[in-house]
Design a protein around this motif. Structure first.
Motif, mmCIF file in Angstrom:
data_model
loop_
_atom_site.group_PDB
_atom_site.id
_atom_site.type_symbol
_atom_site.label_atom_id
_atom_site.label_comp_id
_atom_site.label_asym_id
_atom_site.label_seq_id
_atom_site.Cartn_x
_atom_site.Cartn_y
_atom_site.Cartn_z
ATOM 1 N N SER A 37 25.006 1.727 -88.338
ATOM 2 C CA SER A 37 25.980 1.854 -89.702
ATOM 3 C C SER A 37 26.927 3.006 -89.159
ATOM 4 N N ASP A 38 26.735 3.845 -87.861
ATOM 5 C CA ASP A 38 27.496 4.916 -87.842
ATOM 6 C C ASP A 38 28.823 4.744 -87.547
ATOM 7 N N ALA A 39 29.842 5.648 -87.954
ATOM 8 C CA ALA A 39 31.318 5.664 -87.588
ATOM 9 C C ALA A 39 31.307 6.703 -86.347
ATOM 10 N N ALA A 40 32.070 6.781 -85.376
ATOM 11 C CA ALA A 40 31.837 7.637 -84.172
ATOM 12 C C ALA A 40 33.408 8.018 -83.756
ATOM 13 N N ARG A 57 26.901 0.079 -80.106
ATOM 14 C CA ARG A 57 25.469 0.501 -80.948
ATOM 15 C C ARG A 57 25.808 0.969 -82.192
ATOM 16 N N VAL A 58 27.231 1.060 -82.620
ATOM 17 C CA VAL A 58 27.375 1.522 -83.931
ATOM 18 C C VAL A 58 28.512 0.638 -84.747
ATOM 19 N N ALA A 59 28.810 0.874 -85.869
ATOM 20 C CA ALA A 59 29.768 0.174 -86.700
ATOM 21 C C ALA A 59 31.247 0.245 -86.118
ATOM 22 N N SER A 60 31.618 1.502 -85.863
ATOM 23 C CA SER A 60 33.000 1.530 -85.445
ATOM 24 C C SER A 60 33.088 2.715 -84.619
ATOM 25 N N VAL A 61 33.916 2.768 -83.690
ATOM 26 C CA VAL A 61 34.433 3.814 -82.699
ATOM 27 C C VAL A 61 35.743 4.095 -82.644
ATOM 28 N N ARG A 62 36.256 5.575 -82.898
ATOM 29 C CA ARG A 62 37.756 5.606 -82.522
ATOM 30 C C ARG A 62 37.779 6.529 -81.461
ATOM 31 N N GLY A 63 38.577 6.360 -80.436
ATOM 32 C CA GLY A 63 39.010 7.138 -79.185
ATOM 33 C C GLY A 63 40.190 7.863 -79.359
ATOM 34 N N TYR A 103 33.334 11.618 -89.843
ATOM 35 C CA TYR A 103 32.550 10.836 -88.464
ATOM 36 C C TYR A 103 31.097 11.189 -88.751
ATOM 37 N N ARG A 104 30.106 10.203 -88.382
ATOM 38 C CA ARG A 104 28.732 10.654 -88.433
ATOM 39 C C ARG A 104 28.356 11.048 -86.881
ATOM 40 N N GLN A 130 30.386 14.526 -90.311
ATOM 41 C CA GLN A 130 29.384 14.913 -91.435
ATOM 42 C C GLN A 130 28.190 15.664 -91.212
ATOM 43 N N ARG A 131 28.099 16.401 -92.508
ATOM 44 C CA ARG A 131 26.838 17.307 -92.415
ATOM 45 C C ARG A 131 25.789 16.670 -91.848
ATOM 46 N N SER A 132 25.438 15.346 -92.073
ATOM 47 C CA SER A 132 24.097 14.627 -91.759
ATOM 48 C C SER A 132 24.348 14.166 -90.201
ATOM 49 N N GLY A 133 25.570 14.395 -89.908
ATOM 50 C CA GLY A 133 26.048 13.691 -88.123
ATOM 51 C C GLY A 133 25.272 14.702 -87.169
ATOM 52 N N ARG A 134 25.997 14.469 -85.941
ATOM 53 C CA ARG A 134 25.664 14.992 -84.983
ATOM 54 C C ARG A 134 26.881 15.288 -83.899
ATOM 55 N N VAL A 135 27.186 16.278 -83.433
ATOM 56 C CA VAL A 135 28.294 16.656 -82.404
ATOM 57 C C VAL A 135 27.523 16.762 -80.997
ATOM 58 N N ALA A 136 28.131 16.133 -80.145
ATOM 59 C CA ALA A 136 27.799 16.060 -78.656
ATOM 60 C C ALA A 136 28.847 16.524 -77.615
ATOM 61 N N VAL A 137 28.633 17.660 -76.931
ATOM 62 C CA VAL A 137 29.239 18.210 -75.856
ATOM 63 C C VAL A 137 28.847 17.866 -74.451
ATOM 64 N N ILE A 138 29.429 17.023 -73.600
ATOM 65 C CA ILE A 138 28.704 16.690 -72.325
ATOM 66 C C ILE A 138 29.832 17.222 -71.389
ATOM 67 N N ASP A 139 29.373 18.293 -70.344
ATOM 68 C CA ASP A 139 30.322 18.829 -69.581
ATOM 69 C C ASP A 139 29.536 19.495 -68.378
ATOM 70 N N VAL A 140 30.143 19.617 -67.157
ATOM 71 C CA VAL A 140 29.584 20.532 -66.261
ATOM 72 C C VAL A 140 29.321 21.868 -66.535
ATOM 73 N N ALA A 141 28.117 22.407 -66.092
ATOM 74 C CA ALA A 141 27.575 23.509 -66.530
ATOM 75 C C ALA A 141 27.015 24.165 -65.301
ATOM 76 N N PRO A 142 27.691 25.013 -64.443
ATOM 77 C CA PRO A 142 27.338 25.756 -63.397
ATOM 78 C C PRO A 142 26.499 26.863 -63.581
ATOM 79 N N ALA A 143 25.627 27.211 -62.498
ATOM 80 C CA ALA A 143 24.896 28.429 -62.795
ATOM 81 C C ALA A 143 25.944 29.671 -62.784
#
Length: 249
Positions: A37-40, A57-63, A103-104, A130-143
């Motif tokens: 049911s998620d909107a992403a 995997r979800v109901a809708s996505v906007r890029g 967005y969730r 949304q407050r019940s949703g999640r935020v994800a960041v994927i990136d390089v993370a050097p030492a």
């Protein structure tokens, strides 16, 4: 600089196999735990690799992306996969054109090292989540002790590279944006140097400088990417982190 580089990189970036590796995408999807049911929203979506994976995997996505050529590649990917629940929009990651809590799930992958003010973008991502949703960041993370050398090498390969953030610095951004980190997942994105150069547009002479730099780093690892020779090829691996957080309060 981002416009210039990624207009040229759009097709070769989309064709780099490592960017759509099932193992890495599986880690992201496991961390996000998308529901039907998620909107992403995928911010700085590039050629739509993450957005199209989420769409299954979800109901809708906007890029959203600032580079029209990248959105063209994203539309091609969507069509090849027969996905009807994805839409694409030209826009600026620092000024997301969406209402609060739209967005969730809100994601961005491999974008923060190009941003001069990543906190601005992360706050925008938190705002539209949304407050019940999640935020994800994927990136390089050097030492931390290798970041300066890593940045110098990446700026040769891709002049639009600004600065990679360490995992500690990314965590501090989440805190400043009012996000509580729930999961942290790490993996290494394996790349062959010549393949990386074919997808890049360094300044004149930059490719040869980078070849020399990586070969000199074999067995030294000043860059923090574990450069090694396999026959006559140089292979290395970007250290990637997936951070997933929820809004506080």
């Amino acid at each position: 600089m981002i416009q210039e580089q990624f207009t040229r990189q759009a097709r070769p970036f989309a064709e780099v196999r490592a960017h759509s590796a099932e193992s890495a995408m599986g880690l992201l999807l496991d961390a996000l735990a998308p529901a039907p049911s998620d909107a992403a929203l995928d911010v700085a979506c590039g050629p739509g690799i993450v957005a199209c994976a989420l769409a299954q995997r979800v109901a809708s996505v906007r890029g959203l992306d600032i580079v029209p050529a990248m959105l063209e590649e994203a539309r091609k990917r969507q069509a090849s996969l027969g996905l009807a629940n994805v839409t694409w929009e030209l826009g600026d990651a620092s000024r997301l054109p969406y209402p609060d809590e739209s967005y969730r799930l809100v994601t961005t992958r491999y974008s923060f090292h190009h941003l001069l003010e990543p906190l601005v973008t992360l706050r925008e991502m938190a705002r539209v989540c949304q407050r019940s949703g999640r935020v994800a960041v994927i990136d390089v993370a050097p030492a931390e002790d290798k970041r300066a050398a890593y940045d110098a090498a990446e700026k040769i390969r891709d002049p639009s590279h600004a600065s990679a953030l360490t995992e500690r610095e990314l965590g501090a951004l989440f805190d400043a944006a009012g996000l509580e980190i729930e999961t942290t997942t790490r993996y290494r994105l394996e790349v062959e140097l010549e393949a990386a150069l074919r997808a890049s547009f360094p300044e004149p002479g930059g490719a040869d400088r980078l070849r020399a730099l990586y070969r000199a780093d074999v067995g030294v690892d000043a860059l923090g990417v574990g450069a090694e020779l396999r026959g006559d090829e140089v292979h290395f691996a970007y250290p990637i982190v997936i951070l997933v957080g929820r809004k506080r309060g």
